[in-house]
Each structure stands twice: as C-alpha cells, then as structure tokens.
Write an enzyme that holds these catalytic residues in place. Structure first.
Site, PDB file in Angstrom:
ATOM      1  N   TYR A  48       0.744  -1.200   0.042  1.00  0.00           N
ATOM      2  CA  TYR A  48       0.146   0.039   0.011  1.00  0.00           C
ATOM      3  C   TYR A  48       0.823   1.318   0.021  1.00  0.00           C
ATOM      4  CZ  TYR A  48      -3.730  -3.228   1.518  1.00  0.00           C
ATOM      5  OH  TYR A  48      -4.733  -4.356   1.602  1.00  0.00           O
ATOM      6  N   HIS A 106       0.579 -11.571   1.604  1.00  0.00           N
ATOM      7  CA  HIS A 106      -0.777 -10.905   0.997  1.00  0.00           C
ATOM      8  C   HIS A 106      -1.230 -11.751  -0.216  1.00  0.00           C
ATOM      9  CE1 HIS A 106      -1.746  -6.417  -0.082  1.00  0.00           C
ATOM     10  NE2 HIS A 106      -2.595  -7.254  -0.164  1.00  0.00           N
TER      11      HIS A 106
HETATM   12  P1  NAP Z   1     -14.457  -1.226   1.180  1.00  0.00           P
HETATM   13  O1  NAP Z   1     -14.051  -1.012   2.382  1.00  0.00           O
HETATM   14  O2  NAP Z   1     -15.252  -2.374   0.889  1.00  0.00           O
HETATM   15  O3  NAP Z   1     -15.194   0.183   0.721  1.00  0.00           O
HETATM   16  C1  NAP Z   1     -14.604   1.397   0.540  1.00  0.00           C
HETATM   17  C2  NAP Z   1     -15.445   2.367  -0.085  1.00  0.00           C
HETATM   18  O4  NAP Z   1     -16.509   2.630   0.440  1.00  0.00           O
HETATM   19  C3  NAP Z   1     -14.529   3.726  -0.270  1.00  0.00           C
HETATM   20  O5  NAP Z   1     -14.880   4.389  -1.638  1.00  0.00           O
HETATM   21  C4  NAP Z   1     -15.355   4.717   0.850  1.00  0.00           C
HETATM   22  O6  NAP Z   1     -15.448   6.036   0.426  1.00  0.00           O
HETATM   23  C5  NAP Z   1     -16.727   3.898   0.908  1.00  0.00           C
HETATM   24  N1  NAP Z   1     -17.510   3.942   2.117  1.00  0.00           N
HETATM   25  C6  NAP Z   1     -17.120   3.845   3.357  1.00  0.00           C
HETATM   26  N2  NAP Z   1     -17.521   3.939   4.352  1.00  0.00           N
HETATM   27  C7  NAP Z   1     -19.016   4.029   3.818  1.00  0.00           C
HETATM   28  C8  NAP Z   1     -20.206   4.342   4.162  1.00  0.00           C
HETATM   29  N3  NAP Z   1     -20.477   4.280   5.457  1.00  0.00           N
HETATM   30  N4  NAP Z   1     -21.133   5.115   3.277  1.00  0.00           N
HETATM   31  C9  NAP Z   1     -20.841   5.127   1.961  1.00  0.00           C
HETATM   32  N5  NAP Z   1     -19.502   4.788   1.510  1.00  0.00           N
HETATM   33  C10 NAP Z   1     -18.621   4.411   2.097  1.00  0.00           C
HETATM   34  O7  NAP Z   1     -13.063  -1.551   0.316  1.00  0.00           O
HETATM   35  P2  NAP Z   1     -11.392  -1.521   0.477  1.00  0.00           P
HETATM   36  O8  NAP Z   1     -10.816  -0.443   0.915  1.00  0.00           O
HETATM   37  O9  NAP Z   1     -10.933  -2.242  -0.656  1.00  0.00           O
HETATM   38  O10 NAP Z   1     -11.267  -2.640   1.693  1.00  0.00           O
HETATM   39  C11 NAP Z   1     -11.443  -2.418   3.110  1.00  0.00           C
HETATM   40  C12 NAP Z   1      -9.815  -2.829   3.586  1.00  0.00           C
HETATM   41  O11 NAP Z   1      -9.593  -4.255   3.149  1.00  0.00           O
HETATM   42  C13 NAP Z   1      -8.706  -1.984   2.933  1.00  0.00           C
HETATM   43  O12 NAP Z   1      -8.568  -0.848   3.164  1.00  0.00           O
HETATM   44  C14 NAP Z   1      -7.569  -2.976   2.942  1.00  0.00           C
HETATM   45  O13 NAP Z   1      -7.120  -2.596   4.360  1.00  0.00           O
HETATM   46  C15 NAP Z   1      -8.121  -4.321   2.962  1.00  0.00           C
HETATM   47  N6  NAP Z   1      -7.894  -4.886   1.714  1.00  0.00           N
HETATM   48  C16 NAP Z   1      -7.275  -6.043   1.489  1.00  0.00           C
HETATM   49  C17 NAP Z   1      -7.044  -6.692   0.210  1.00  0.00           C
HETATM   50  C18 NAP Z   1      -6.107  -7.638   0.167  1.00  0.00           C
HETATM   51  O14 NAP Z   1      -5.672  -8.502  -0.886  1.00  0.00           O
HETATM   52  N7  NAP Z   1      -5.835  -8.390   1.369  1.00  0.00           N
HETATM   53  C19 NAP Z   1      -7.399  -6.179  -0.804  1.00  0.00           C
HETATM   54  C20 NAP Z   1      -8.400  -5.136  -0.680  1.00  0.00           C
HETATM   55  C21 NAP Z   1      -8.607  -4.419   0.406  1.00  0.00           C
HETATM   56  P3  NAP Z   1     -14.816   7.082   1.165  1.00  0.00           P
HETATM   57  O15 NAP Z   1     -13.534   6.638   1.460  1.00  0.00           O
HETATM   58  O16 NAP Z   1     -14.736   8.239   0.215  1.00  0.00           O
HETATM   59  O17 NAP Z   1     -15.714   7.299   2.457  1.00  0.00           O
END
Ligand code: NAP
Length: 282
Positions: A48, A106
């Site tokens: 990241y 990862h």
């Molecule tokens: P997510 O948490 O599923 O979704 C994030 C999105 O939702 C952002 O666009 C955010 O926008 C929006 N959002 C958040 N809260 C909201 C709410 N209450 N109402 C409306 N929209 C909302 O996506 P992600 O970041 O991919 O997944 C979460 C975490 O999982 C990552 O940050 C990372 O730490 C981890 N991850 C790991 C892998 C892996 O391969 N291990 C892959 C992907 C992710 P805003 O930011 O503009 O609020």
C-alpha cells in the site's frame, strides 16, 4: 469492541480500519481520525506504500501501543525466506514498533513457503504476535495449513454480502483459522450502498446499508476492516455493536450471495501477472 480469540490465545478486535488506497499524504490523518473514533485495529500492507504513515499515526496518536492491533502483509516481491525476513524488519522500521500484531502473506504466489518459514521464525522470536495469510482460496489454504508447522491463524479474503465465503469459512474453521473480510463494502460495487435488501433490513434497526452489511458479517464471526477517508463514515462504520440482526434478517441477506468475486480471478493469468508486477514501478 467485540474481539475474536485466535488459535494462540491472542485477542483481536472484530472490526478495524483498512488503509488500502489511502494516499500516503492523507494516511496519518485518516488513521488518527479512525483511532479517535474508537478503532484499535489498523490494516495496512507493504504494497500500500503507507506503512510509514501508519507508523507516524501509531507514534503520535497518544494511545499506548499495546492497545492497538497492527496488521500488515508481505508482498509478492518480498516472497521467499531471505527477502521476507528482511521485509519483516523493514515493516517494523516503517511502522516504528517492536512487534506486529498480525502479519499476513498478501497473495499466494511465488515462494510463499519460504515466506511462511520466515514468518514462523519471526513469530517465535516475538516480532509477530500472530501470523496468517490473505487471498488463499481453499486449495492453497489447505495445502499450507497441512504442510506448515504453524497453520495460518487468519485468512483475509474478499468477503461481503455479494461474495459471502460461506464454504471457505467452514474449511478455515476446521483448522481453527479466522476469516477476515477485505472489501466488506465491495468498494461500493454492484450498487452496494443502494441495495434494497440492505436498506430495508437496516431501516428496521435505524441503521444504514453499510452498518447492516458489517453487522451481518460480524454476526457470522467475520473480522471486518471497512475503509473510509471521511471521519463521519468512520464513526458510522464502527457504530454496529448496539443491535443484533434477527435470524430472519440474516437469512434475507444470505440470499444476496452471488458466490463469486466482484474484483478478480486467481485463475486468470493476466490478473495474476498484473498482481505479480504490482508495485514494481514504485
Ligand atoms: P471497502 O471498505 O469495501 O469500501 C471502501 C469504499 O466505501 C470507499 O470508496 C469509501 O469511500 C466507501 N465508504 C466507506 N464507508 C462508507 C459508508 N458508510 N457509506 C458510503 N460509502 C462508504 O473497500 P477496501 O478499502 O478495498 O477494503 C477495506 C480494507 O480491506 C482495505 O482498506 C484494506 O485494508 C483491505 N484490503 C485487503 C486486500 C487484500 O488483498 N488483502 C484487498 C483489498 C482491500 P470514502 O473513503 O470516500 O468514504
């Protein structure tokens, strides 16, 4: 905050804050906002590019280190015993801490057995409180769990209402491995926040679609790490411990499962090539 107990007795918050796609310039502010909103688990990764900023937040937030639970991940370019070993020390340096609470592999590519041996060694040396994997789908997960000295304690996989991982979770549970959801909102795909079922069920409890979706996973024992750069959404997303979905509502949400990824397939060579090259230009 509710917790789960890992196989080695370590307690881990069931909800945390993820920093994927949080830019380095914003990351320290975001993590400090999340901590002040009550989050104690922070999920980052070598790939990241923001471990240093998470480290700054840990150092400057005013919360004792032992009250925080820091997760990071070894990227594919650091796979293999020697590279992984060096990368663990590099992550510790960037995170500005003596130990990582949970370190994950990862992606299941390249020499992940060598990576795992380096992680087992660092775990025994006290640099890591727990070790696990990410994106290990059942075949590779079972392989590593069967043929390693310490089976993974956590497996972080894409999990949300449209890809619920019901079968995979059952397999992980046979090894005492906890499932951790990445993308618990599917990053908003498939009109996530406008989903009629999530909105209708949530309205009964005076909760948003986002809160309802997180609560559904938490009631299944899934660890969740929603990401938002906005403090009001961080506050909304952590406010999910004052209601319980009924069995009937759990069943309604269970019907949303499409049983497939909304992101990518590990069986597509182009995707795998893209993943293996990710970060090489950074
Ligand atoms: P997510 O948490 O599923 O979704 C994030 C999105 O939702 C952002 O666009 C955010 O926008 C929006 N959002 C958040 N809260 C909201 C709410 N209450 N109402 C409306 N929209 C909302 O996506 P992600 O970041 O991919 O997944 C979460 C975490 O999982 C990552 O940050 C990372 O730490 C981890 N991850 C790991 C892998 C892996 O391969 N291990 C892959 C992907 C992710 P805003 O930011 O503009 O609020």
């Amino acid at each position: 905050m509710d917790t789960v107990k890992l196989r080695n007795g370590v307690e881990m918050p069931i909800l945390g804050y993820g920093v994927y796609q949080v830019s380095p310039s914003e990351c320290e502010r975001c993590v400090r906002d999340a901590i002040s909103a009550g989050y104690r688990l922070i999920d980052t990764a070598q790939a990241y590019g923001n471990e240093q900023n998470v480290g700054n937040a840990i150092r400057n937030c005013g919360i004792p280190r032992e009250e925080l639970f820091i997760v990071t991940k070894v990227w594919i370019s650091n796979a293999g015993y020697e590279r992984a070993k060096a990368s663990i020390d590099e992550s510790l340096r960037k995170l500005q801490t003596d130990y990582i609470d949970l370190l994950l592999i990862h992606q299941p590519f390249s020499d992940y057995y060598g990576t795992w041996r380096a992680m087992e060694e660092a775990y025994k040396a006290g640099k890591l409180r727990a070790i696990g994997v990410s994106n290990f789908y059942p075949d590779r997960f079972i392989d590593l769990a069967e043929f390693s000295e310490i089976p993974p304690m956590v497996n972080q996989v894409e999990t949300h209402v449209f890809n619920q991982q019901i079968e995979a979770q059952k397999i992980m549970e046979q090894y005492g491995t906890h499932i951790m959801a990445w993308g618990p909102f599917a990053e908003g795909r498939n009109n996530f926040f406008g989903n009629e079922t999530l909105i209708a069920v949530g309205a009964k409890y005076n909760k948003s679609a986002a809160q309802t979706a997180l609560r559904y996973l938490i009631q299944r024992g899934v660890i969740v790490i929603p990401k938002s750069v906005r403090k009001e959404r961080m506050e909304q997303n952590i406010n999910v411990f004052d209601f319980t979905l009924s069995n009937e509502d759990m069943q309604r949400i269970r019907q949303l499962d499409l049983r497939q990824s909304l992101f990518f397939s590990h069986y597509d060579p182009q995707t795998v090539k893209w993943l293996c090259n990710y970060g090489k230009s950074k």
